[in-house]
Design an enzyme around this catalytic site. Structure first.
Site, short mmCIF file in Angstrom:
data_model
loop_
_atom_site.label_atom_id
_atom_site.label_comp_id
_atom_site.label_asym_id
_atom_site.label_seq_id
_atom_site.Cartn_x
_atom_site.Cartn_y
_atom_site.Cartn_z
N ASP A 10 3.63 -6.60 3.24
CA ASP A 10 3.42 -5.55 4.23
C ASP A 10 4.50 -5.68 5.31
O ASP A 10 5.54 -6.29 5.06
CB ASP A 10 2.01 -5.66 4.81
CG ASP A 10 1.41 -4.31 5.17
OD1 ASP A 10 2.10 -3.51 5.84
OD2 ASP A 10 0.25 -4.05 4.82
N HIS A 40 4.31 2.71 12.53
CA HIS A 40 3.28 3.72 12.77
C HIS A 40 3.78 4.89 13.61
O HIS A 40 2.98 5.62 14.21
CB HIS A 40 2.01 3.12 13.38
CG HIS A 40 1.20 2.32 12.43
ND1 HIS A 40 -0.08 1.90 12.71
CD2 HIS A 40 1.47 1.87 11.18
CE1 HIS A 40 -0.55 1.21 11.68
NE2 HIS A 40 0.38 1.17 10.74
N HIS A 42 0.81 -1.22 0.00
CA HIS A 42 0.00 0.00 0.00
C HIS A 42 0.84 1.27 0.00
O HIS A 42 1.94 1.32 0.56
CB HIS A 42 -0.98 0.00 1.18
CG HIS A 42 -0.38 -0.04 2.54
ND1 HIS A 42 -0.06 1.10 3.25
CD2 HIS A 42 -0.07 -1.08 3.36
CE1 HIS A 42 0.42 0.77 4.44
NE2 HIS A 42 0.43 -0.55 4.53
N ASP A 74 6.22 1.50 6.57
CA ASP A 74 4.94 0.82 6.40
C ASP A 74 4.10 1.69 5.46
O ASP A 74 3.51 2.67 5.90
CB ASP A 74 4.25 0.65 7.75
CG ASP A 74 2.87 0.03 7.67
OD1 ASP A 74 2.52 -0.50 6.60
OD2 ASP A 74 2.14 0.10 8.67
N GLU A 131 -5.02 1.62 2.56
CA GLU A 131 -4.94 0.43 3.41
C GLU A 131 -5.05 0.77 4.88
O GLU A 131 -5.67 0.04 5.65
CB GLU A 131 -3.63 -0.30 3.13
CG GLU A 131 -3.54 -1.71 3.74
CD GLU A 131 -2.95 -1.73 5.16
OE1 GLU A 131 -2.93 -2.81 5.78
OE2 GLU A 131 -2.50 -0.66 5.63
N GLU A 132 -4.47 1.90 5.28
CA GLU A 132 -4.40 2.24 6.70
C GLU A 132 -5.75 2.65 7.29
O GLU A 132 -5.86 2.80 8.51
CB GLU A 132 -3.38 3.36 6.92
CG GLU A 132 -1.94 2.98 6.61
CD GLU A 132 -1.34 1.99 7.60
OE1 GLU A 132 -2.06 1.54 8.52
OE2 GLU A 132 -0.15 1.67 7.45
#
Length: 350
Positions: free
Chosen positions: A228, A314, A68, A173, A205-206
């Site tokens: 991922d 994140h 993503h 990510d 995606e998130e």
């Protein structure tokens, strides 16, 4: 020291800004980087970009890999009378990264404005409000900079080299996953392969693994593999950590959105042994990937997740190992080249 190589695709992907629904920078970067390395280019309705390398069989198996484009970040929700930007959080940003971080706002005209991210925290430690100080004192001063409601706000971390093969930066990510797909496509497109290979850079995606579903609906692949990441514990190197940096990519056996197809899982583990590709066998207690929605599209399809271990997922900074990324590239290529129609029928049998 900041990585001096402007040609380093991983660095450029990390430094690009793209939250859900605002992925133009990353999409454009990939389209330019992969020009000449595909037979067909498609976009889904969310903005995902898909690159296809044609197979040699008359009725080729369709194998799709997806990573993503969007990163966790923020969107401007309100501009106060005293010139503060109050934000909506997009994705699961770590609370530890919501205070005293340099960020940048991408305005509607593409201009970038720097600021300092901070947060109001309750007595119990709960983050109640996230805001950005641009150094302005009034709403009018903020608006004169071109900043408006709905503008994207991202961490301003610049990718840099650490010791050995380690790279730190924002948005690993899943920019590390996008790097894997880009490098694998370059390699695969220069070789013959029976299967029709699709590399999908997905949107959103998130915020609910949305692009995996729409991309799979567009292509209708026989096999779907998400590439991922997963964050390992910083201080543990024992059996509790199957996400050690430098020990190979992960083959995920379970997450809360998907249990991988058993035949496909066994096939991929066999390929890793055959080609001496280092892997770690992992399970995710929470979270999910694009495979979680893609494998349910239509009547369902065999799916799997390849993970890249990192630290600091994140957050404003995350760290990856280039050797793990290389093992993921090797495994993606091995999977892609392994499938003809006969092999596919053998793998998907229940």
């Amino acid at each position: 020291m900041e990585d001096p190589s402007s040609r380093d695709l991983l660095v450029r992907l990390s430094n690009a800004d793209a939250v859900a629904g605002r992925e133009r920078e990353v999409r454009s970067l990939l389209e330019a980087e992969l020009d000449g390395h595909y037979d067909r280019l498609e976009h889904d309705g969310l903005g995902s970009v898909l690159f296809m390398s044609a197979g040699t069989e008359p009725d080729p198996v369709r194998v799709m890999f997806a990573a993503h484009m969007d990163e966790v970040g923020f969107m401007v929700r309100h501009i106060s009378d005293i010139g503060m930007l109050h934000l909506t959080v997009l994705g699961g940003v770590l609370d530890a990264s919501k205070r005293m971080q340099e960020v940048r706002v991408t305005c509607a005209d593409g201009n970038k404005v720097s600021g300092i991210l901070n947060a109001k925290v309750a007595a119990d430690g709960t983050v109640e409000d996230v805001y950005v100080d641009l150094g302005c004192e009034t709403r009018e001063e903020v608006e004169s900079l071109g900043v408006g409601i709905g503008d994207m706000v991202t961490f301003a971390s610049r990718a840099m080299r650490l010791t050995g093969d380690r790279v730190a930066g924002k948005a690993m990510d899943d920019r590390s996953g996008l790097y894997v797909l880009a490098e694998a496509l370059k390699r695969l497109h220069a070789q013959e392969h029976a299967a029709e290979i699709w590399m999908a850079a997905t949107s959103s995606e998130e915020v609910g693994t949305r692009g995996g579903k729409t991309a799979a609906a567009l292509v209708q692949p026989d096999i779907f593999v998400a590439v991922d990441v997963a964050s390992g514990p910083d201080l543990s190197r024992d059996f509790t950590n199957h996400r050690k940096l430098g020990k190979g990519c992960m083959v995920i056996h379970y997450d809360k959105t998907m249990v991988p197809h058993e035949g496909l899982l066994c096939h991929v583990r066999s390929l890793a042994r055959e080609y001496d590709i280092p892997i770690q066998l992992d399970m995710l207690g929470g979270g999910g990937t694009d495979a979680g929605t893609a494998h349910l599209e239509g009547s369902g399809r065999a799916a799997l997740v390849i993970g890249i271990p990192l630290r600091g997922c994140h957050g404003a900074w995350s760290q990856v190992s280039r050797s793990d990324i290389q093992s993921a590239i090797d495994l993606v290529c091995a999977i892609a080249k392994s499938f003809d129609r006969k092999q596919y029928q053998s793998v998907i049998e229940f």
